[in-house]
Design a protein around this motif. Structure first.
Motif, short mmCIF file in Angstrom:
data_model
loop_
_atom_site.label_atom_id
_atom_site.label_comp_id
_atom_site.label_asym_id
_atom_site.label_seq_id
_atom_site.Cartn_x
_atom_site.Cartn_y
_atom_site.Cartn_z
N GLY A 147 20.15 -2.57 -8.49
CA GLY A 147 19.13 -2.08 -9.17
C GLY A 147 17.81 -2.64 -8.50
O GLY A 147 16.77 -1.96 -8.37
N VAL A 148 17.75 -3.98 -8.22
CA VAL A 148 16.69 -4.64 -7.33
C VAL A 148 16.41 -3.94 -6.11
O VAL A 148 15.37 -3.61 -5.67
N VAL A 149 17.50 -3.82 -5.63
CA VAL A 149 17.60 -3.10 -4.19
C VAL A 149 16.93 -1.85 -4.20
O VAL A 149 16.36 -1.66 -3.01
N ARG A 150 17.64 -1.21 -5.09
CA ARG A 150 17.02 0.40 -5.20
C ARG A 150 15.64 0.40 -5.27
O ARG A 150 14.84 1.06 -4.68
N ARG A 151 15.15 -0.46 -6.11
CA ARG A 151 13.76 -0.65 -6.30
C ARG A 151 13.08 -1.06 -5.21
O ARG A 151 11.97 -0.37 -5.10
N PHE A 152 13.41 -2.00 -4.61
CA PHE A 152 12.85 -2.41 -3.28
C PHE A 152 12.44 -1.37 -2.37
O PHE A 152 11.60 -1.24 -1.94
N LEU A 153 13.71 -0.47 -2.13
CA LEU A 153 13.64 0.42 -1.15
C LEU A 153 12.75 1.60 -1.65
O LEU A 153 12.21 2.40 -0.71
N ARG A 154 12.70 1.78 -2.73
CA ARG A 154 11.74 2.83 -3.56
C ARG A 154 10.49 2.55 -3.35
O ARG A 154 9.75 3.44 -3.04
N GLU A 155 9.97 1.30 -3.51
CA GLU A 155 8.99 0.87 -3.41
C GLU A 155 8.22 1.18 -1.76
O GLU A 155 7.29 1.60 -1.58
N ALA A 156 9.16 0.72 -0.96
CA ALA A 156 8.73 0.89 0.46
C ALA A 156 8.64 2.29 0.76
O ALA A 156 7.63 2.79 1.39
N ARG A 157 9.65 3.15 0.28
CA ARG A 157 9.41 4.64 0.74
C ARG A 157 8.10 5.38 -0.04
O ARG A 157 7.50 6.18 0.56
N LEU A 158 7.75 4.79 -1.41
CA LEU A 158 6.52 5.26 -1.98
C LEU A 158 5.27 4.99 -1.24
O LEU A 158 4.46 5.61 -0.95
N GLN A 159 5.16 3.77 -0.69
CA GLN A 159 4.12 3.30 -0.05
C GLN A 159 3.94 3.75 1.17
O GLN A 159 2.94 4.15 1.68
N ALA A 160 5.06 4.11 1.92
CA ALA A 160 5.08 4.69 3.21
C ALA A 160 4.51 5.91 3.16
O ALA A 160 4.02 6.61 4.31
N SER A 161 4.64 6.78 2.06
CA SER A 161 4.29 8.05 1.98
C SER A 161 2.64 8.34 2.00
O SER A 161 2.34 9.38 1.90
N LEU A 162 2.09 6.93 1.71
CA LEU A 162 0.68 7.25 1.49
C LEU A 162 -0.08 6.85 3.04
O LEU A 162 0.29 5.78 3.37
N GLU A 163 -1.01 7.40 3.10
CA GLU A 163 -2.05 7.14 4.24
C GLU A 163 -3.10 6.93 4.10
O GLU A 163 -4.12 7.99 3.69
N HIS A 164 -3.85 5.78 4.05
CA HIS A 164 -5.33 5.68 3.52
C HIS A 164 -5.78 4.40 4.07
O HIS A 164 -4.85 3.31 4.27
N PRO A 165 -6.92 4.15 4.60
CA PRO A 165 -7.36 2.87 5.19
C PRO A 165 -7.41 1.57 4.34
O PRO A 165 -7.42 0.58 4.76
N HIS A 166 -7.21 2.19 2.72
CA HIS A 166 -7.18 0.95 1.87
C HIS A 166 -6.02 0.84 1.11
O HIS A 166 -6.02 0.27 0.11
N ILE A 167 -4.86 1.19 1.67
CA ILE A 167 -3.52 1.18 1.33
C ILE A 167 -2.72 0.22 2.37
O ILE A 167 -2.82 0.66 3.38
N CYS A 168 -2.13 -0.78 2.05
CA CYS A 168 -1.34 -1.18 2.90
C CYS A 168 -0.27 -0.50 3.64
O CYS A 168 0.55 0.15 2.73
N LYS A 169 -0.21 -0.39 4.85
CA LYS A 169 0.84 0.83 5.52
C LYS A 169 2.09 -0.07 5.66
O LYS A 169 2.23 -1.33 5.85
N VAL A 170 3.28 0.55 5.56
CA VAL A 170 4.64 0.56 5.66
C VAL A 170 5.10 0.92 6.92
O VAL A 170 4.86 2.34 7.02
N TYR A 171 5.48 0.16 7.90
CA TYR A 171 5.73 0.83 9.32
C TYR A 171 7.36 0.95 9.33
O TYR A 171 7.72 2.05 10.11
N GLU A 172 8.17 0.26 8.64
CA GLU A 172 9.59 0.59 8.75
C GLU A 172 10.43 -0.05 7.79
O GLU A 172 10.14 -1.14 7.16
#
Length: 541
Positions: A147-172
């Motif tokens: 469950g923690v792993v799923r949450r970890f990956l979900r966090e990455a996908r959600l953050q990667a979907s956002l594009e803003h100069p004041h949001i930390c970017k997810v590259y990969e």
């Protein structure tokens, strides 16, 4: 454990000092560890990465604690499972040193959930941050870890979907290469922020810079909200700031581990997740069905409050105390703490901290725009809410309790009014009795003098009584005038006085008429009936 495993072991002679982000209730705001730190709850996010300006900064803690329902209900953080030992704050494991995808250079932070590393991407020739989950949390037989792993990956996908100069970017997002037969473990490659958490940088910031940072964070949150994401854990430690070449501050929103899609499953009512001090009332109640963008506006308001006055809106002891205060208590006005805080900033901050969602800014964009008005020297739209209006809002919210209180108040008011009236009536009766006594004394004295005058005249040798009778009649007119000028004199008392005068003059018919009028008007004391008896006796003898 093989070299592929991320968990770094240490010589038994050296004690382990795990890095943690969940603090005990006694941990201070600046994050200094008091020795009672607790292991991160399995439901909490992995520590956000950062690159420190110097090695000392790399050892700083997050402020506050992100708690799941278990943590909040018990008032303390749950310990991580035995299968997920804390990662010591030590060097880079050999497995990462041999990794050809990234050149791992340093450990930025570590905890019971994993670690964050500074690394170089040789393909794009740029510095990045690698957030790597603890490998043992990804084992197939550990459903909690899965469950923690799923949450970890979900966090990455959600953050990667956002594009803003004041949001930390997810590259990969990827998985580390592992030896045969071992479970793989995921990693997130993120933008490397060469800065510090907001609560550690605020001492170097001016009032203008603090407000500007919150405005930019609000704009970043608006971008997330437009895509249907609610952060749910906005706080100073999840906002990184770095110095710009011009000397300003550039904020980044971090850690979307608790972020939720507004269109997703909202059936988990009663689950309380987040950091108690920054939770909105609806979040503190576990009312997940009503969490929306205004929940983040509240948390950003708490952050602004702390930046401006250096303390939380509520003075509490422990998480449960804090949750109760968030739900029911009113925040201390900023200008009561620091009179130099601008009135407009206080109004903006308190509008964010309204208990009712409808009373807050409708969106993070509206908050950013109002802060922009303040920065531009224009009047803000937020207005200071007085005590009366706050009480009225609370009354509307608690109608049954207010109705009961109103009923009790009206009952008490009625009893007080009744008691006051009884006392007034009693006092009036007492005054009337005193006045009647004075009148009776005057009447008695005048009647006595008139009767004495005529009785004395009749005892003299036979002579004309006209002169004495004239004096009695004049006395009667004077008595009538005197009694007429006295307040509270009844007609019955006046008729009685005249009746006694006619009786003294032996004018029995007139005396009877006046005395009967006195009785008919309620003046029927023993002296009246005595005089009536004398008159009737003379008339019928």
């Amino acid at each position: 454990m093989s070299d592929a495993a991320l968990a770094v072991t240490q010589d038994a002679s050296q004690p382990l000092r795990p890095k943690v982000i969940v603090s005990s209730p006694g941990e201070s705001e600046d994050g200094d560890d008091d020795g009672d730190a607790q292991t991160l709850d399995v439901g909490a996010p992995i520590p956000s990465h950062r690159a420190a300006a110097d090695p000392a900064d790399a050892d700083e803690e997050d402020t506050g604690s992100t708690r799941s329902v278990g943590a909040v209900r018990s008032g303390v953080a749950m310990s991580a499972p035995r299968s997920a030992p804390s990662v010591p704050y030590v060097g880079i494991p050999r497995s990462l040193q041999k990794w050809d995808r990234y050149e791992v250079q340093a450990v930025l932070g570590a905890g019971g959930m994993g670690a964050v590393y500074r690394a170089r991407d040789p393909r794009l020739s740029r510095m990045v941050a690698l957030k790597i989950i603890h490998p043992m949390l990804g084992q197939e037989d550990d459903t909690h870890g899965q469950g923690v792993v799923r949450r970890f990956l979900r966090e990455a996908r959600l953050q990667a979907s956002l594009e803003h100069p004041h949001i930390c970017k997810v590259y990969e997002i990827g998985e580390l290469p592992t030896a045969d037969g071992e479970a793989s473990h995921p990693y997130i490659c993120m933008q490397l922020i060469s800065g510090r958490p907001l609560h550690r940088a605020q001492a170097e910031m001016s009032l203008f810079e603090k407000v500007r940072v919150i405005q930019q964070v609000a704009e970043a949150l608006h971008t997330a909200h437009k895509q249907g994401l609610i952060h749910r854990d906005i706080k100073p430690s999840n906002i990184m700031v770095e110095r710009t070449p011009e000397g300003g501050f550039h904020p980044y929103v971090m850690d979307f581990g608790l972020a939720r899609e507004t269109s997703g499953d909202q059936s988990r009512s009663g689950i309380i997740e987040g950091t108690p001090r920054y939770m909105a009332p609806e979040q503190a109640r576990g009312d997940t069905k009503h969490l929306d963008r205004r929940t983040d506006v509240y948390a950003l308001g708490v952050t602004l409050y702390e930046l401006l006055v250096g303390r939380a809106p509520y003075e509490t002891q422990g998480d449960m105390d804090t949750l109760l205060a968030v739900i029911a208590a009113e925040p201390t006005p900023l200008r009561r703490i620091d009179g130099e805080i601008p009135t407009d900033l206080e109004a903006v901050t308190l509008k964010c901290l309204e208990k009712e969602q409808s009373a807050r800014y409708d969106s993070a964009k509206a908050l950013a725009e109002d802060l922009g008005r303040y920065l531009d020297g224009e009047p803000v739209q937020a207005r200071h809410i007085g005590l009366g209006q706050r009480l009225l809002r609370r009354a509307r919210k608690h109608k049954p309790l207010v109705a009961l209180a109103a009923a009790l108040f009206l009952s008490l008011l009625g009893l007080v009014a009744y008691g006051t009236r009884v006392r007034i009536v009693a006092a009036e009766r007492e005054r009337a009795a005193e006045e009647q006594a004075k009148i009776a004394q005057v009447v008695g004295q005048q009647i006595g003098e008139m009767e004495w005058l005529l009785r004395s005249a009749r005892q003299l040798p036979l002579h004309d009584l006209g002169r004495e009778k004239q004096k009695v009649r004049e006395r009667m007119k004077g008595l009538q005038r005197e009694l007429g000028q006295r307040a509270g004199v009844t007609e019955g008392a006046l008729h009685y006085a005249l009746g006694r005068g006619h009786l003294a003059l032996h004018e029995y018919d007139a005396a009877l008429s006046e005395l009967e009028a006195s009785v008919s008007r309620g003046h029927g004391g023993p002296e009246v009936h005595y005089a009536l008896g004398l008159v009737l006796g003379k008339l019928y003898e």
